[in-house]
Enzyme design. Structure first.
Site: not given
Ligand code: IPE
Ligand code: IPE
Ligand code: MG
Length: 228
Positions: A16-17, A19, A62, A64-65, A182-183, A195
């Site tokens: 992530d990150g 953007g 799913s 990201n659409w 978050r997941l 972990e």
């Protein structure tokens, strides 16, 4: 040389990150995604060198659409180019490609490309690279539960046997970059006793040294699985 004193077999990463990385440089988001692909290349190579049997990377969820069509197209284009251009690299590094998620619902040209890459890397042995594409853990669990029910019995064992990751080693370490904690619907079942490791580093800046640092910390964790 492979280094596996950390004891981890399977590491997953929420990359992530991209953007925010681009925004910091006043570049379009797609520039962040391109830099993200470069990070994928170096990290996959490092995974083999660090002795990991498997690495699962969250590439497109799913959810990201919901992004603008232009960004979705950019991401799919990059995905196609990555798979095409890195097939030789996978062969050189003995990387077996796997794709998890509802990828068969993607555009026919993407599906054909993936099918070809899966076949061409199927004999490779050192590291399995699982790319999560159009992946959502809730969707995966619904599919797994339905498959288990179709065979007569829903139990932890039959659900697990029908997960997209069924043939992979248990998940040891889940890393998320960019500071979000978050997941985001990733590997919910598999994370039961994984972990967790969160870092503020943005995905395009994540280096093999950062992966090594996460594995070093993993090696010091005490995994009790509910026991003593
Ligand atoms: C991760 O980077 C890549 C994908 C989700 C495909 P983001 O695009 O989510 O980057 P941020 O979170 O906006 O910085
Ligand atoms: C998770 O990142 C999905 C991928 C890294 C592919 P997101 O950027 O989509 O997650 P949220 O929206 O911040 O939860
Ligand atoms: Mg994000």
């Amino acid at each position: 040389m492979t280094v596996s004193g950390h004891g981890a077999r399977h590491v997953a990463i929420i990359m992530d990150g991209n953007g925010r990385w681009a925004k910091k440089r006043m570049l379009p988001r797609v520039a962040g995604h391109k830099a993200g692909v470069e990070a994928v290349r170096t990290i996959v190579r490092a995974a083999g060198e660090l002795g990991l049997e498997a690495m699962t990377l969250y590439a497109f969820s799913s959810e990201n659409w919901k992004r603008p069509e232009e960004e979705v197209n950019d991401l799919m284009g990059l995905m196609k180019r990555f798979i095409l251009s890195d097939l030789d690299e996978f062969a050189a590094n003995d990387v077996k490609l796997k794709v998890i998620g509802n990828w068969r619902a993607l555009a026919p040209d993407v599906v054909a490309l993936i099918d070809n890459a899966l076949e061409r890397t199927s004999g490779n042995k050192r590291t399995t690279l699982a790319v999560a594409l159009n992946y959502g853990a809730q969707d995966e669990l619904v599919r797994a539960a339905n498959a288990a029910a179709a065979n007569g019995k829903i139990s932890a064992e039959t659900i697990e046997a029908n997960l997209d990751t069924a043939d992979m080693p248990p998940l040891d370490l889940l890393i998320r970059t960019s500071g979000e904690v978050r997941l985001s619907n990733f590997l919910l079942w598999q994370s039961a006793y994984a972990e967790l490791y969160f870092t503020d580093t943005l995905w395009p800046d994540f280096t093999p040294a950062d992966l090594k640092a996460a594995l070093d910390q993993f090696a010091r964790r005490d995994r009790r699985y509910g026991g003593l």
